[in-house]
Scaffold this motif. Structure first.
Motif, PDB file in Angstrom:
ATOM      1  N   VAL A 121       0.972  -1.227   0.087  1.00 53.03           N
ATOM      2  CA  VAL A 121      -0.009   0.006  -0.283  1.00 53.03           C
ATOM      3  C   VAL A 121       1.242   1.670   0.112  1.00 53.03           C
ATOM      4  O   VAL A 121       2.039   1.390   1.429  1.00 53.03           O
ATOM      5  CB  VAL A 121      -1.321  -0.204   0.951  1.00 53.03           C
ATOM      6  N   ALA A 122       0.792   1.751  -1.150  1.00 52.65           N
ATOM      7  CA  ALA A 122       1.724   3.046  -1.137  1.00 52.65           C
ATOM      8  C   ALA A 122       0.970   4.498  -1.221  1.00 52.65           C
ATOM      9  O   ALA A 122      -0.050   4.644  -1.563  1.00 52.65           O
ATOM     10  CB  ALA A 122       2.596   3.390  -2.647  1.00 52.65           C
ATOM     11  N   ARG A 123       1.580   5.472  -0.613  1.00 50.55           N
ATOM     12  CA  ARG A 123       0.527   7.259  -0.132  1.00 50.55           C
ATOM     13  C   ARG A 123       1.681   8.132  -0.788  1.00 50.55           C
ATOM     14  O   ARG A 123       2.804   7.754  -1.156  1.00 50.55           O
ATOM     15  CB  ARG A 123       0.788   7.398   1.445  1.00 50.55           C
ATOM     16  N   SER A 124       0.721   8.919  -2.265  1.00 54.96           N
ATOM     17  CA  SER A 124       1.787   9.366  -3.350  1.00 54.96           C
ATOM     18  C   SER A 124       2.441  10.953  -2.107  1.00 54.96           C
ATOM     19  O   SER A 124       1.687  11.393  -1.926  1.00 54.96           O
ATOM     20  CB  SER A 124       0.968   9.941  -4.520  1.00 54.96           C
ATOM     21  N   LEU A 125       3.824  11.313  -2.842  1.00 51.13           N
ATOM     22  CA  LEU A 125       4.173  12.274  -2.190  1.00 51.13           C
ATOM     23  C   LEU A 125       4.353  13.555  -3.173  1.00 51.13           C
ATOM     24  O   LEU A 125       5.122  14.376  -3.109  1.00 51.13           O
ATOM     25  CB  LEU A 125       5.246  12.139  -1.661  1.00 51.13           C
ATOM     26  N   SER A 126       3.071  13.676  -4.728  1.00 49.80           N
ATOM     27  CA  SER A 126       3.252  14.370  -5.362  1.00 49.80           C
ATOM     28  C   SER A 126       2.810  15.715  -4.689  1.00 49.80           C
ATOM     29  O   SER A 126       1.482  15.500  -3.749  1.00 49.80           O
ATOM     30  CB  SER A 126       1.763  13.653  -6.152  1.00 49.80           C
ATOM     31  N   ILE A 167      -2.867  -0.102  -4.081  1.00 45.94           N
ATOM     32  CA  ILE A 167      -2.791  -0.664  -3.874  1.00 45.94           C
ATOM     33  C   ILE A 167      -1.778  -1.749  -5.030  1.00 45.94           C
ATOM     34  O   ILE A 167      -2.582  -2.183  -6.661  1.00 45.94           O
ATOM     35  CB  ILE A 167      -3.669  -1.192  -4.300  1.00 45.94           C
ATOM     36  N   GLY A 168      -0.420  -2.281  -5.008  1.00 42.47           N
ATOM     37  CA  GLY A 168      -0.242  -2.544  -5.712  1.00 42.47           C
ATOM     38  C   GLY A 168       0.479  -4.089  -5.642  1.00 42.47           C
ATOM     39  O   GLY A 168      -0.019  -4.705  -3.990  1.00 42.47           O
ATOM     40  N   VAL A 169       0.538  -5.356  -5.795  1.00 39.42           N
ATOM     41  CA  VAL A 169       1.392  -6.860  -5.552  1.00 39.42           C
ATOM     42  C   VAL A 169       2.711  -7.084  -6.578  1.00 39.42           C
ATOM     43  O   VAL A 169       2.419  -6.239  -8.430  1.00 39.42           O
ATOM     44  CB  VAL A 169       0.392  -7.716  -5.916  1.00 39.42           C
ATOM     45  N   THR A 170       4.090  -7.919  -6.240  1.00 36.75           N
ATOM     46  CA  THR A 170       4.890  -7.703  -6.730  1.00 36.75           C
ATOM     47  C   THR A 170       5.023  -9.187  -6.064  1.00 36.75           C
ATOM     48  O   THR A 170       5.130  -9.351  -5.007  1.00 36.75           O
ATOM     49  CB  THR A 170       5.410  -6.698  -6.314  1.00 36.75           C
ATOM     50  N   SER A 171       6.214  -9.693  -7.007  1.00 36.34           N
ATOM     51  CA  SER A 171       6.774 -10.780  -6.428  1.00 36.34           C
ATOM     52  C   SER A 171       8.564 -10.652  -6.319  1.00 36.34           C
ATOM     53  O   SER A 171       8.526 -12.273  -5.868  1.00 36.34           O
ATOM     54  CB  SER A 171       6.821 -11.636  -7.731  1.00 36.34           C
ATOM     55  N   GLY A 172       8.477  -9.390  -6.009  1.00 41.89           N
ATOM     56  CA  GLY A 172       9.696  -9.083  -6.166  1.00 41.89           C
ATOM     57  C   GLY A 172      10.191  -7.960  -5.284  1.00 41.89           C
ATOM     58  O   GLY A 172       8.860  -8.471  -4.381  1.00 41.89           O
ATOM     59  N   ILE A 179       5.748   4.268   1.153  1.00 42.99           N
ATOM     60  CA  ILE A 179       5.223   2.524   1.687  1.00 42.99           C
ATOM     61  C   ILE A 179       4.750   2.620   2.555  1.00 42.99           C
ATOM     62  O   ILE A 179       4.896   2.388   3.941  1.00 42.99           O
ATOM     63  CB  ILE A 179       6.581   1.206   1.593  1.00 42.99           C
ATOM     64  N   VAL A 180       3.506   2.832   2.730  1.00 39.19           N
ATOM     65  CA  VAL A 180       2.272   2.511   4.332  1.00 39.19           C
ATOM     66  C   VAL A 180       2.408   1.322   4.549  1.00 39.19           C
ATOM     67  O   VAL A 180       2.412   1.165   5.776  1.00 39.19           O
ATOM     68  CB  VAL A 180       1.345   3.188   3.851  1.00 39.19           C
ATOM     69  N   ALA A 181       2.128   0.382   4.017  1.00 43.20           N
ATOM     70  CA  ALA A 181       2.242  -1.298   5.049  1.00 43.20           C
ATOM     71  C   ALA A 181       2.137  -2.204   4.039  1.00 43.20           C
ATOM     72  O   ALA A 181       2.071  -1.890   2.339  1.00 43.20           O
ATOM     73  CB  ALA A 181       0.829  -1.489   5.552  1.00 43.20           C
ATOM     74  N   THR A 182       2.985  -3.077   3.873  1.00 44.68           N
ATOM     75  CA  THR A 182       3.206  -4.672   3.269  1.00 44.68           C
ATOM     76  C   THR A 182       3.051  -5.721   4.004  1.00 44.68           C
ATOM     77  O   THR A 182       2.566  -5.740   4.502  1.00 44.68           O
ATOM     78  CB  THR A 182       4.669  -5.081   2.400  1.00 44.68           C
ATOM     79  N   TYR A 183       1.743  -7.012   2.594  1.00 45.61           N
ATOM     80  CA  TYR A 183       1.513  -8.355   3.745  1.00 45.61           C
ATOM     81  C   TYR A 183       2.197  -8.660   2.364  1.00 45.61           C
ATOM     82  O   TYR A 183       1.914  -9.241   1.326  1.00 45.61           O
ATOM     83  CB  TYR A 183      -0.035  -8.128   2.949  1.00 45.61           C
ATOM     84  N   THR A 184       2.633  -9.847   3.382  1.00 43.75           N
ATOM     85  CA  THR A 184       3.023 -11.164   2.314  1.00 43.75           C
ATOM     86  C   THR A 184       2.201 -12.284   2.173  1.00 43.75           C
ATOM     87  O   THR A 184       0.881 -12.526   3.055  1.00 43.75           O
ATOM     88  CB  THR A 184       3.866 -11.969   3.371  1.00 43.75           C
ATOM     89  N   LEU A 185       2.199 -12.864   0.875  1.00 46.55           N
ATOM     90  CA  LEU A 185       0.897 -14.123   0.725  1.00 46.55           C
ATOM     91  C   LEU A 185       2.001 -14.862  -0.090  1.00 46.55           C
ATOM     92  O   LEU A 185       2.545 -15.232  -0.386  1.00 46.55           O
ATOM     93  CB  LEU A 185       0.542 -13.204  -0.853  1.00 46.55           C
TER      94      LEU A 185
END
Length: 406
Positions: A276-281, A296-301, A323-329
């Motif tokens: 979960v990312a917050r923009s600094l624009s 809301i994004g998902v990455t394997s890296g 980056i506000v939060a990350t969750y592992t799948l």
């Protein structure tokens, strides 16, 4: 009409006086060539008018020629010329002379000669509007050409999730189920997720491909490449494509199934990360939504590498993010998870548009107006396999069970 002969032409009235020719010199054998006395008289007239002898370095051609002729005349004058020399010019008298012509070397000291462009621009006598050197309406070339994040080869933290896959592919090549075709120079390649290549003697697996931005007029992607030696990299697709075409030993490993349209099998225990990312624009319309607007994004890296070049990526609103939060799948396809979350929170999708560096308008679809902790709740339900039993209510800003909403 009668054509005129030469006799007719010469017998006509010469209104402009073009035809009469003085043939006296030809009859007497005389010429218009100046004699030594003529040159001497001409030199005397020059001295009387200018108060000095003619100069052989003069810019005036006639003066220069007169000086040279007088020099030749003085070398072997006849008695008649000596007698006619009333000003004694043949003896080269000490007459006043004009100052010599200025030489460029004398105009300024050698140390004052500018050596660089800066020396010229700093000259006080040079009036120039320095604003012409200010770059406007464009970013510097170095900033456009070099991304904030450049791909490097690093150890793959979860290589154990892919190790068995490399062994399977190697066995399938040996058994003939897959073939390794040579990558031709200048061949146009479109690497897709699940593709295998051989590069520099290593099997390369395209684990992830995500959209980046428009670079030099073309849509660009960044890839996550896992190598069979336990390392990984995240090059731009154009860079990876170039590395393949320049490698004479590079090969494309065919897919199993319906020819080139079939996709590879997914890794059984692949791990992905929801972020979960917050923009600094600093764009006013985006900045006023800070604290409410999240991607809301998902990455394997690695998430940090994924967002490193955010300021050049329209999907990140062409600005850095936090980056506000990350969750592992675990054991879930990161691409399917991302699509599922986006459809789940679709009622709160933000309608945004940004322009990339080439001015093309892009509409990112990964930004939502919601509370950040709701993404964590959805990730937990997704991992348990119960997300489909719930729904998202944008008015209550809450995730509720479908039975409770009926």
């Amino acid at each position: 009409m009668k054509r005129l002969t030469l006799n007719d032409i010469f017998t006509e009235d010469d209104e402009l006086g073009l035809l009469p020719v003085d043939t006296s010199s030809a009859r007497t054998g005389q010429t218009n060539r100046r004699t030594g006395l003529d040159l001497l008289k001409e030199a005397e007239r020059f001295v009387e008018n200018n108060g000095r002898l003619p100069r052989h370095t003069a810019e005036n051609h006639e003066e220069m020629c007169l000086s040279a002729a007088l020099d030749r005349l003085a070398q072997n004058p006849s008695p008649a010329i000596k007698k006619a020399d009333r000003l004694g010019l043949l003896a080269r008298p000490n007459l006043p002379s004009s100052p010599p012509l200025p030489d460029w070397r004398d105009e300024q000291a050698f140390t004052d000669i500018p050596h660089t462009l800066k020396d010229i621009l700093d000259d006080d006598d040079l009036e120039m509007d320095t604003s012409i050197f200010s770059l406007r309406h464009s970013s510097p070339a170095a900033e456009r050409a070099v991304p904030e994040h450049q791909a490097t080869i690093t150890p793959c933290a979860n290589f154990q999730d892919y190790e068995a896959l490399f062994e399977t592919v190697q066995q399938e090549i040996t058994n003939g189920l897959r073939t390794a075709r040579r990558v031709r120079k200048n061949q146009i390649l479109e690497p897709a997720e699940g593709d295998f290549f051989i590069r520099n003697g290593l099997i390369a697996y395209v684990a992830e491909k995500y959209e980046k931005t428009y670079r030099h007029g073309d849509r660009e992607h960044r890839l996550r490449i896992i190598f069979s030696n336990g390392t990984e990299s995240d090059p731009l697709m154009s860079s990876f494509r170039k590395s393949l075409t320049e490698d004479k030993t590079a090969r494309f490993i065919s897919r199993i199934g319906l020819g080139p349209l079939a996709g590879s099998e997914t890794v059984a225990n692949a791990t992905g990360t929801i972020y979960v990312a917050r923009s600094l624009s600093e764009v006013p319309s985006i900045r006023k939504l800070r604290g409410k607007l999240y991607k809301i994004g998902v990455t394997s890296g690695d998430v940090r590498r994924r967002v490193a070049d955010a300021r050049n990526d329209p999907t990140f609103l062409m600005a850095p993010v936090e980056i506000v939060a990350t969750y592992t799948l675990v054991n879930l396809s990161h691409r399917k998870v991302e699509d599922c979350l986006h459809r789940f929170f679709a009622p709160s999708r933000a309608i945004l548009h940004v322009r990339d560096r080439l001015g093309k308008q892009i509409y990112p679809k990964e930004w939502f107006l919601l509370h950040a902790e709701l993404v964590g709740q959805a990730a937990h339900l997704l991992q348990k396999g119960t997300l489909h039993l719930h729904t998202y209510d944008p008015h209550q800003q809450a995730i509720i069970r479908k039975e409770a909403s009926s």
